[in-house]
Motif scaffolding. Structure first.
Motif: not given
Length: 432
Positions: A354-355, A366-367, A399-401, A406-407
């Motif tokens: 989903a990210i 996204a985080e 924030d995904g940073l 995770a990714v």
């Protein structure tokens, strides 16, 4: 100065100026207490929340005043427990983040009624926690605290450290020892004290509960403990902004991540206040809660038809949601059932997928908590619980940073080539 936890009617806080806030009210028995640094009712030990004398009169005039305010949460000062001059005080001034019309994501998910992402990664420390901390800072000022503290799964620690630095407080925050490195660095860089506790978030929270009752905690404002009633009110600003950004109307459906559950309960409170003030039309809305499968006590209770939320030991990559004993869990169940929503969960693989889906379709990284809400949204649509023909809002709270781990294992260069055109052609990447 004593650090209080339980409200008693005798406390004198008559000089406290927190704007329209007039008292604390027990969510269970309804008993009211003076404003103070407390979070539990002396009569039944139920949680306290802020009660208001909100502005009444002409909704159009109030709406105009809000729209003329600053482009941050202080435009809603008349509806929050803050002094009227709050916008003049040193603050990170969070809020009024983008509400992104997510047409590409909508096409992927089969949504035809309008899909929006409320992207709170645009806040000063890149998570929604800046909102709640900003309100807690004003309460800390009002009650004369000198140190800001919290127990945190990461984002809150950074938000407290930054807000304390800006407002001139000392900070000392507590986190599980095994948080994502990005969140550890962000919490530490502001110069306050950062303490890792051996254990999970619930262990950290228990430790803070001991500290708050000890002389060592003298003069400390724990934003999510003794300042929790005020802190939680910051999440109402999400409800206000979403309604304003939709043209002063409520979404038909909203999907909210659930950690402690406070954010979801306060968004519901915000929606109800907007209706009561005449700022939006009184119409039904559904609230959906989203959890990670590896820490899903509220989702488990919802699907089993239970009213009691049984604690779980967290085991998920979505560490910002890894609260195994959520304080507001039972209230999340009540709201989901009352509004016709639901509480659902997704596993770690679905979170990562989903990210990537949100990043690929809308350019929003996204985080893991945002991956949970998008993943749950897709699952609820497939199950027929979210109506794709209605207006739907999905929250991305960070924030995904901050959660690169995770990714990172499944994300990288498409190809690595020599610096010449033949190599580029050979890689099959050239357009025809």
């Amino acid at each position: 100065m004593a650090v209080h936890t339980v409200a008693t009617p005798s406390q004198d806080t008559s000089a406290v100026d927190l704007g329209p806030a007039v008292a604390l009210s027990c969510r269970e028995c309804g008993e009211r207490f003076p404003l103070g640094p407390v979070f539990a009712c002396v009569s039944c030990f139920g949680p306290l929340e802020v009660a208001y004398d909100l502005p009444t009169g002409d909704p159009e005039a109030l709406r105009a005043a809000i729209e003329a305010g600053p482009a941050n949460i202080w435009r809603y000062a008349p509806l929050l427990p803050v002094p009227a001059d709050v916008a003049t005080k040193p603050s990170l001034n969070p809020g009024f983040t983008q509400l992104v019309k997510a047409d590409h994501l909508a096409a992927e998910l089969g949504v035809t009624g309008g899909l929006y992402v409320k992207d709170d990664s645009g806040n000063p420390t890149h998570s929604f926690k800046d909102r709640v901390v900003a309100i807690a800072v004003e309460a800390a000022r009002a009650f004369g605290f000198t140190t800001l503290s919290c127990s945190s799964t990461g984002n809150l620690a950074g938000a407290v450290g930054a807000a304390a630095a800006r407002a001139g407080f000392r900070s000392c925050v507590f986190i599980p020892h095994d948080l994502e490195q990005g969140k550890v660095v962000m919490a530490a860089v502001y110069g306050g004290d950062l303490v890792g506790i051996e254990g999970n978030y619930d262990d950290v929270n228990r430790f803070c509960s001991e500290l708050i009752g000890d002389p060592l905690g003298e003069g400390w404002g724990f934003v999510n403990v003794n300042l929790r009633p005020y802190y939680g009110e910051g999440s109402k600003s999400l409800a206000y902004e979403i309604a304003e950004q939709l043209g002063w109307r409520l979404p038909d459906q909203i999907v909210i991540p659930v950690a402690s559950g406070s954010q979801l309960t306060k968004i519901d409170k915000g929606f109800k206040e907007l209706i009561a003030l005449g700022l939006v039309e009184d119409r039904p809305y559904k609230i959906f809660g989203a959890q990670a499968e590896g820490c899903s006590p509220v989702s488990t209770a919802y699907k089993a038809g239970h009213d009691v939320v049984r604690p779980q030991k967290p085991d998920t990559i979505a560490k910002s949601l890894a609260i195994g004993n959520p304080a507001d869990g039972p209230y999340v169940l009540d709201i989901a059932r009352r509004t016709g929503g639901a509480v659902e969960d997704v596993d770690d693989a679905q979170v990562v997928d989903a990210i990537k889906l949100l990043a690929r379709t809308e350019g929003i990284f996204a985080e893991t908590a945002g991956g949970v809400t998008v993943g749950v949204t897709r699952k609820l649509i497939e199950a027929g619980l979210i109506d794709p023909s209605l207006t739907t809002v999905v929250l991305n709270t960070g924030d995904g940073l901050k959660t690169l781990d995770a990714v990172a294992p499944t994300t990288g260069p498409t190809a690595t080539i020599r610096p010449d055109l033949d190599a580029f052609r050979a890689a099959g990447l050239a357009t025809s």
